[in-house]
Design an enzyme around this catalytic site. Structure first.
Site, PDB file in Angstrom:
ATOM      1  CD  GLU A  86      -2.880 -11.324   4.339  1.00 55.85           C
ATOM      2  OE1 GLU A  86      -3.718 -10.765   3.300  1.00 55.85           O
ATOM      3  OE2 GLU A  86      -2.283 -10.667   4.857  1.00 55.85           O
TER       4      GLU A  86
ATOM      5  CG  ASN B  99       2.100 -14.431   7.751  1.00 57.10           C
ATOM      6  OD1 ASN B  99       2.479 -14.108   8.904  1.00 57.10           O
ATOM      7  ND2 ASN B  99       2.186 -13.343   7.013  1.00 57.10           N
TER       8      ASN B  99
ATOM      9  CG  HIS C  56      -0.850  -5.506  10.273  1.00 61.15           C
ATOM     10  ND1 HIS C  56       0.333  -5.137  10.139  1.00 61.15           N
ATOM     11  CD2 HIS C  56      -0.957  -6.490   9.594  1.00 61.15           C
ATOM     12  CE1 HIS C  56       1.044  -5.686   9.144  1.00 61.15           C
ATOM     13  NE2 HIS C  56       0.259  -6.473   8.832  1.00 61.15           N
TER      14      HIS C  56
ATOM     15  CD  GLU D 256       2.437  -9.139   7.330  1.00 57.12           C
ATOM     16  OE1 GLU D 256       1.805  -8.254   7.342  1.00 57.12           O
ATOM     17  OE2 GLU D 256       2.777  -9.911   6.524  1.00 57.12           O
TER      18      GLU D 256
ATOM     19  CG  ASP E  17       1.555  -2.418  11.330  1.00 54.03           C
ATOM     20  OD1 ASP E  17       0.722  -2.995  11.932  1.00 54.03           O
ATOM     21  OD2 ASP E  17       2.123  -2.091  10.119  1.00 54.03           O
TER      22      ASP E  17
HETATM   23  O1  9MR Z   1       3.361  -3.492   3.068  1.00 53.75           O
HETATM   24  C1  9MR Z   1       2.749  -3.708   1.956  1.00 53.75           C
HETATM   25  C2  9MR Z   1       2.676  -2.713   0.933  1.00 53.75           C
HETATM   26  O2  9MR Z   1       3.727  -1.809   0.520  1.00 53.75           O
HETATM   27  C3  9MR Z   1       1.775  -3.382  -0.250  1.00 53.75           C
HETATM   28  O3  9MR Z   1       1.365  -2.037  -0.974  1.00 53.75           O
HETATM   29  C4  9MR Z   1       0.618  -4.062   0.188  1.00 53.75           C
HETATM   30  C5  9MR Z   1      -0.071  -4.758  -0.973  1.00 53.75           C
HETATM   31  O4  9MR Z   1      -0.983  -5.703  -0.660  1.00 53.75           O
HETATM   32  O5  9MR Z   1       1.247  -5.330   0.821  1.00 53.75           O
HETATM   33  C6  9MR Z   1       1.761  -4.621   2.295  1.00 53.75           C
HETATM   34  O6  9MR Z   1       2.107  -5.818   2.862  1.00 53.75           O
HETATM   35  C7  9MR Z   1       1.108  -6.924   3.488  1.00 53.75           C
HETATM   36  C8  9MR Z   1       1.635  -8.130   3.603  1.00 53.75           C
HETATM   37  O7  9MR Z   1       2.406  -8.549   2.279  1.00 53.75           O
HETATM   38  C9  9MR Z   1       0.710  -9.152   3.968  1.00 53.75           C
HETATM   39  N1  9MR Z   1       0.098  -8.784   5.115  1.00 53.75           N
HETATM   40  C10 9MR Z   1      -0.476  -7.373   5.067  1.00 53.75           C
HETATM   41  C11 9MR Z   1       0.542  -6.635   4.678  1.00 53.75           C
HETATM   42  C12 9MR Z   1      -0.199  -5.134   4.865  1.00 53.75           C
HETATM   43  O8  9MR Z   1      -1.147  -4.911   3.675  1.00 53.75           O
END
Ligand code: 9MR
Length: 464
Positions: A169, A211, A247, A276, A278
């Site tokens: 990101e 990513n 997402h 990722e 969903d």
């Molecule tokens: O799913 C993850 C969640 O449990 C955490 O609280 C969050 C914190 O930033 O991150 C989520 O996973 C993220 C991933 O690492 C990167 N892309 C976005 C995902 C959803 O926020």
């Protein structure tokens, strides 16, 4: 297009004669190459179905949920790739400078190993989930801390990671196409390539990915990532893959150019991965979106796998949107069946899928007919014949969707009415061949350019 059968018979015969001549001339190696009849062979889990085309099907895993029997049962049964959801992030692995903590991440890696799955490492350098000591650094001190982190963590897991999200990101949202203004970015624009070089040195066999999210269609952000990958490739900066988080929800649906966007990155010479996935929603709309994403990956050779961001809706970071393939009880949703069916080339599995301890979702209607496909292919073109066979009931109409490989196109069809020429092409019965007796069959065909289809086509029928 609708075509007259008599005219077609002539056309087809001459084309097949052409094939025989070409084979005799020794320029192609294909005769009646392929007959696929999917029902008996269709795999019944996401992992096995994806493996049939050399792909993986993964999920994000949280270490603390591994003691939940339902969760563990689905994980063991369905998935062939695992991404630690939070356990490999900087705050988890280096809570104090140069003091590393791998307990939870190691639990996930050993779980993956025990089930024969691989691991996507996530994520070495990211502006979020940084420990507080990192947030107090800047400049050279931060750059060196980042490089040390990448080196130490990638070395700890050396040889155990299929692909690392080296940088996550790093681009801004919106139309600027700029880098995200993070503390890491402020250490110098070359921080991303420095991270990739450090990761390569630490674990030369892991694939190294960039990513991101909101890069799933062609837009200013994905164009900027594309330019970076192109630049890295041209200068020999090590990068092997690009992750598309995917997402999706009502405000941000699956883009219409999703597959084309994956393909343009693949054309740069990197692997593409859906990292990722969903999709918020429910029922058929959600299931259809999942099918589109799955089919897009199948249609792009360099798309090596799909990871969903959690197992049950209740495991999701956005649980209220019910975005995953299993409901809170661990029961398979319509979206699950749709993904599995798409992975199986549109064929329902012969044994209804079941999850330990939960009833399976009934398959959608459509098992009333089966379609088998045979090809006569040559260099640059093909004739495909599809046989539609009724089940135990007579048909009053049928349609078959055949997904063409990327670059292939239908140029003519016979004994059917076709819609579309590329991607998922639908063939419906012509006026004269919709009725098929119980157990009987009928054939239609088409000619095309490019590579012949090889996926078992999906057949749906009207009964009566
Ligand atoms: O799913 C993850 C969640 O449990 C955490 O609280 C969050 C914190 O930033 O991150 C989520 O996973 C993220 C991933 O690492 C990167 N892309 C976005 C995902 C959803 O926020």
């Amino acid at each position: 297009m609708t075509l007259d059968p008599a005219r077609h018979r002539g056309r087809r015969t001459s084309r097949l004669r052409g094939v025989v001549l070409t084979v005799a001339a020794g320029t192609v190696a294909v005769g009646a190459a392929l007959t696929l009849s999917g029902t008996a062979d269709a795999a019944t889990t996401l992992g096995a179905s994806a493996a049939a085309s050399g792909r993986y099907f993964g999920t994000a895993v949280a270490a603390y949920k591994l003691s939940d029997a339902t969760y563990l049962g689905i994980l063991n049964t369905e998935f062939t790739m695992v991404t630690p959801e939070n356990e490999m992030k900087w705050d988890a692995t280096e809570p104090a400078q140069n003091s590393f903590s791998y307990t939870n991440a190691d639990r996930i890696v050993s779980q993956a190993t025990s089930m024969g799955a691989r691991v996507r490492g996530h994520a070495l350098a990211w502006h979020q989930q940084q420990p507080s000591w990192v947030q107090s650094l800047s400049g050279t001190a931060l750059r060196n801390a980042m490089l040390n982190h990448v080196t130490q963590v990638a070395t700890h897991y050396r040889g155990q990671i299929y692909a690392w999200d080296v940088v996550n990101e790093a681009f801004a949202d919106g139309g600027s196409g700029a880098r995200r203004d993070s503390n890491l970015q402020q250490t110098g624009n070359d921080w991303i390539e420095a991270a990739f070089r450090a990761a390569r040195a630490a674990d030369p066999n892991a694939k190294l990915c960039y990513n991101d999210y909101n890069t799933d269609g062609q837009n200013a952000k994905s164009n900027a990532v594309y330019a970076m990958v192109q630049d890295f490739k041209s200068r020999g900066v090590p990068i092997d893959c690009v992750g598309f988080q995917s997402h999706f929800n009502a405000q941000s649906p699956v883009p219409s150019d999703y597959q084309a966007n994956l393909q343009r990155f693949a054309d740069l010479g990197v692997e593409v991965q859906i990292t990722e996935l969903d999709i918020e929603g429910s029922g058929t709309a959600q299931a259809d979106s999942y099918a589109r994403v799955t089919q897009a990956c199948l249609n792009v050779t360099a798309c090596k796998g799909i990871t969903v961001w959690g197992i049950r809706d209740s495991d999701s970071w956005r649980a209220s949107g019910t975005p995953l393939l299993f409901d809170g009880n661990g029961t398979k949703k319509q979206a699950y069946t749709s993904v599995l069916t798409t992975l199986n080339g549109g064929t329902e599995p012969s044994t209804p899928p079941s999850t330990p301890g939960s009833p399976s979702t009934p398959p959608p209607s459509g098992g009333a007919c089966t379609a088998t496909l045979s090809n006569n292919a040559w260099n640059g073109g093909f004739v495909t014949t599809v046989k539609v066979t009724a089940g135990s009931s007579a048909l009053s109409g049928w349609s078959v969707t055949v997904t063409l490989p990327s670059g292939a196109a239908v140029t003519s069809a016979w004994n059917s009415q076709s819609s579309g020429t590329t991607g998922a092409v639908r063939f419906a019965n012509a006026s004269y061949n919709g009725r098929v007796t119980a157990g009987g069959s009928t054939e239609f065909g088409f000619q095309g350019t490019g590579t012949a289809p090889s996926i078992v086509p999906a057949c749906t029928a009207s009964l009566g």
